[in-house]
Design a protein around this motif. Structure first.
Motif, PDB file in Angstrom:
ATOM      1  N   PRO A   1      37.168  58.416  43.508  1.00 38.58           N
ATOM      2  CA  PRO A   1      38.580  58.064  43.693  1.00 38.58           C
ATOM      3  C   PRO A   1      38.907  56.847  42.818  1.00 38.58           C
ATOM      4  O   PRO A   1      38.046  55.981  42.616  1.00 38.58           O
ATOM      5  CB  PRO A   1      38.676  57.722  45.185  1.00 38.58           C
ATOM      6  CG  PRO A   1      37.509  58.396  45.819  1.00 38.58           C
ATOM      7  CD  PRO A   1      36.434  58.439  44.778  1.00 38.58           C
ATOM      8  N   PRO A   2      40.135  56.755  42.312  1.00 39.32           N
ATOM      9  CA  PRO A   2      40.491  55.672  41.389  1.00 39.32           C
ATOM     10  C   PRO A   2      40.195  54.269  41.914  1.00 39.32           C
ATOM     11  O   PRO A   2      39.731  53.404  41.166  1.00 39.32           O
ATOM     12  CB  PRO A   2      41.990  55.866  41.167  1.00 39.32           C
ATOM     13  CG  PRO A   2      42.240  57.298  41.470  1.00 39.32           C
ATOM     14  CD  PRO A   2      41.243  57.685  42.508  1.00 39.32           C
ATOM     15  N   LYS A   3      40.424  54.007  43.208  1.00 38.12           N
ATOM     16  CA  LYS A   3      40.166  52.669  43.756  1.00 38.12           C
ATOM     17  C   LYS A   3      38.680  52.329  43.721  1.00 38.12           C
ATOM     18  O   LYS A   3      38.307  51.193  43.440  1.00 38.12           O
ATOM     19  CB  LYS A   3      40.692  52.555  45.188  1.00 38.12           C
ATOM     20  CG  LYS A   3      42.193  52.405  45.263  1.00 38.12           C
ATOM     21  CD  LYS A   3      42.633  52.148  46.689  1.00 38.12           C
ATOM     22  CE  LYS A   3      44.130  51.935  46.718  1.00 38.12           C
ATOM     23  NZ  LYS A   3      44.591  51.595  48.067  1.00 38.12           N
ATOM     24  N   GLU A   4      37.830  53.309  43.979  1.00 39.77           N
ATOM     25  CA  GLU A   4      36.389  53.061  43.949  1.00 39.77           C
ATOM     26  C   GLU A   4      35.902  52.862  42.507  1.00 39.77           C
ATOM     27  O   GLU A   4      35.075  51.998  42.246  1.00 39.77           O
ATOM     28  CB  GLU A   4      35.629  54.205  44.631  1.00 39.77           C
ATOM     29  CG  GLU A   4      35.807  54.211  46.131  1.00 39.77           C
ATOM     30  CD  GLU A   4      35.019  55.301  46.825  1.00 39.77           C
ATOM     31  OE1 GLU A   4      34.304  56.073  46.144  1.00 39.77           O
ATOM     32  OE2 GLU A   4      35.111  55.386  48.061  1.00 39.77           O
TER      33      GLU A   4
ATOM     34  N   GLU B   1      37.694  51.723  40.089  1.00 38.38           N
ATOM     35  CA  GLU B   1      38.211  50.429  39.657  1.00 38.38           C
ATOM     36  C   GLU B   1      37.337  49.284  40.141  1.00 38.38           C
ATOM     37  O   GLU B   1      36.982  48.385  39.368  1.00 38.38           O
ATOM     38  CB  GLU B   1      39.640  50.230  40.181  1.00 38.38           C
ATOM     39  CG  GLU B   1      40.220  48.872  39.844  1.00 38.38           C
ATOM     40  CD  GLU B   1      41.564  48.614  40.508  1.00 38.38           C
ATOM     41  OE1 GLU B   1      42.007  47.458  40.452  1.00 38.38           O
ATOM     42  OE2 GLU B   1      42.157  49.544  41.079  1.00 38.38           O
ATOM     43  N   ILE B   2      36.957  49.321  41.417  1.00 41.08           N
ATOM     44  CA  ILE B   2      36.177  48.216  41.959  1.00 41.08           C
ATOM     45  C   ILE B   2      34.799  48.146  41.298  1.00 41.08           C
ATOM     46  O   ILE B   2      34.279  47.065  41.011  1.00 41.08           O
ATOM     47  CB  ILE B   2      36.085  48.294  43.507  1.00 41.08           C
ATOM     48  CG1 ILE B   2      35.718  46.925  44.074  1.00 41.08           C
ATOM     49  CG2 ILE B   2      35.139  49.364  43.968  1.00 41.08           C
ATOM     50  CD1 ILE B   2      35.916  46.809  45.567  1.00 41.08           C
TER      51      ILE B   2
ATOM     52  N   HIS C   1      42.303  39.971  43.360  1.00 43.70           N
ATOM     53  CA  HIS C   1      42.980  40.970  42.528  1.00 43.70           C
ATOM     54  C   HIS C   1      43.542  42.113  43.380  1.00 43.70           C
ATOM     55  O   HIS C   1      44.648  42.581  43.155  1.00 43.70           O
ATOM     56  CB  HIS C   1      42.004  41.530  41.489  1.00 43.70           C
ATOM     57  CG  HIS C   1      42.536  42.664  40.688  1.00 43.70           C
ATOM     58  ND1 HIS C   1      43.452  42.495  39.691  1.00 43.70           N
ATOM     59  CD2 HIS C   1      42.280  43.997  40.749  1.00 43.70           C
ATOM     60  CE1 HIS C   1      43.749  43.674  39.155  1.00 43.70           C
ATOM     61  NE2 HIS C   1      43.046  44.600  39.779  1.00 43.70           N
ATOM     62  N   GLN C   2      42.765  42.535  44.386  1.00 42.82           N
ATOM     63  CA  GLN C   2      43.183  43.679  45.197  1.00 42.82           C
ATOM     64  C   GLN C   2      43.923  43.270  46.464  1.00 42.82           C
ATOM     65  O   GLN C   2      44.407  44.133  47.199  1.00 42.82           O
ATOM     66  CB  GLN C   2      41.968  44.536  45.551  1.00 42.82           C
ATOM     67  CG  GLN C   2      41.377  45.217  44.334  1.00 42.82           C
ATOM     68  CD  GLN C   2      40.296  46.217  44.694  1.00 42.82           C
ATOM     69  OE1 GLN C   2      39.687  46.148  45.761  1.00 42.82           O
ATOM     70  NE2 GLN C   2      40.072  47.155  43.805  1.00 42.82           N
TER      71      GLN C   2
ATOM     72  N   ARG D   1      33.844  48.106  50.379  1.00 40.57           N
ATOM     73  CA  ARG D   1      34.314  49.064  49.367  1.00 40.57           C
ATOM     74  C   ARG D   1      33.271  49.260  48.267  1.00 40.57           C
ATOM     75  O   ARG D   1      33.054  50.384  47.812  1.00 40.57           O
ATOM     76  CB  ARG D   1      35.639  48.596  48.763  1.00 40.57           C
ATOM     77  CG  ARG D   1      36.798  48.716  49.726  1.00 40.57           C
ATOM     78  CD  ARG D   1      38.092  48.217  49.125  1.00 40.57           C
ATOM     79  NE  ARG D   1      39.156  48.282  50.100  1.00 40.57           N
ATOM     80  CZ  ARG D   1      40.411  47.961  49.848  1.00 40.57           C
ATOM     81  NH1 ARG D   1      40.762  47.539  48.636  1.00 40.57           N
ATOM     82  NH2 ARG D   1      41.319  48.052  50.792  1.00 40.57           N
TER      83      ARG D   1
ATOM     84  N   ALA E   1      31.475  52.707  47.352  1.00 42.21           N
ATOM     85  CA  ALA E   1      31.622  53.216  45.980  1.00 42.21           C
ATOM     86  C   ALA E   1      30.247  53.432  45.338  1.00 42.21           C
ATOM     87  O   ALA E   1      30.017  54.463  44.686  1.00 42.21           O
ATOM     88  CB  ALA E   1      32.457  52.255  45.145  1.00 42.21           C
TER      89      ALA E   1
END
Length: 184
Positions: free
Chosen positions: A128-131, A133-134, A151-152, A162, A166
């Motif tokens: 997923p994009p959030k994972e 990204e982190i 940042h988040q 998270r 991830a």
């Protein structure tokens, strides 16, 4: 560039001992000897003469010109040596970094490395994009947990959770693709 020994200010001839210009020859010898850089002799001499001119303009006339000029020359030579040392250390650091980047790699190691990078990219794309990204912020940008949290807009512990999830999901994808990070 005019030779400092023949340079005249305002058309006047420098006097024998009261002008810094009368001391150019021995000053240059001191500068070259102290700096260890014959090529910089003229530039350093100009700095000494400039200092002498500034002191004269400011109404500061050293009582003993020769010792004062000698001290200024020694200081200029030391400053020059320090500058050369800083430049030499910077060049050495750059050369070491360049060599580290250009370490010869056996062709098979390079191919395996590229294949692993591609598999990791594919696994990241499945997250997923959030994972994704982190993970990218943590491992490609080298951000710490606090920076990611700011940042988040989440807490430090939320970032830990998270990142754990991830990493676990990425590991699952990599194992499914036959690339376990414990397997070189």
């Amino acid at each position: 560039m005019a030779d400092p020994e023949t340079h005249h200010t305002n058309g006047a001839t420098p006097s024998s001992d009261s002008s810094a210009f009368a001391h150019c020859r021995w000053l240059k010898t001191v500068l070259v000897a102290r700096s260890g850089d014959p090529a910089a002799g003229d530039d350093l001499l100009q700095e000494v003469l400039l200092a002498a001119e500034k002191s004269r303009r400011n109404g500061e006339s050293p009582k003993e010109l020769r010792p004062w000029l000698y001290r200024v020359a020694v200081r200029q030579a030391l400053l020059h040596r320090r500058k050369l040392g800083r430049q030499r250390r910077a060049l050495n650091r750059l050369q070491v970094e360049k060599l580290a980047r250009e370490q010869p790699v056996a062709p098979h190691e390079w191919i395996v490395s590229r294949e692993r990078e591609e598999l990791v990219r594919q696994a990241l794309a499945r997250l997923p994009p959030k994972e994704a990204e982190i993970l990218m912020l943590k491992y490609t940008e080298n951000w710490n947990y606090q920076q990611i949290a700011e940042h988040q807009g989440v807490t430090h512990s939320a970032v830990e959770g998270r990142l754990h999830r991830a990493r676990k999901r990425l590991r699952t994808f990599l194992i499914a693709m036959n690339l376990d990070e414990t397997n070189p």
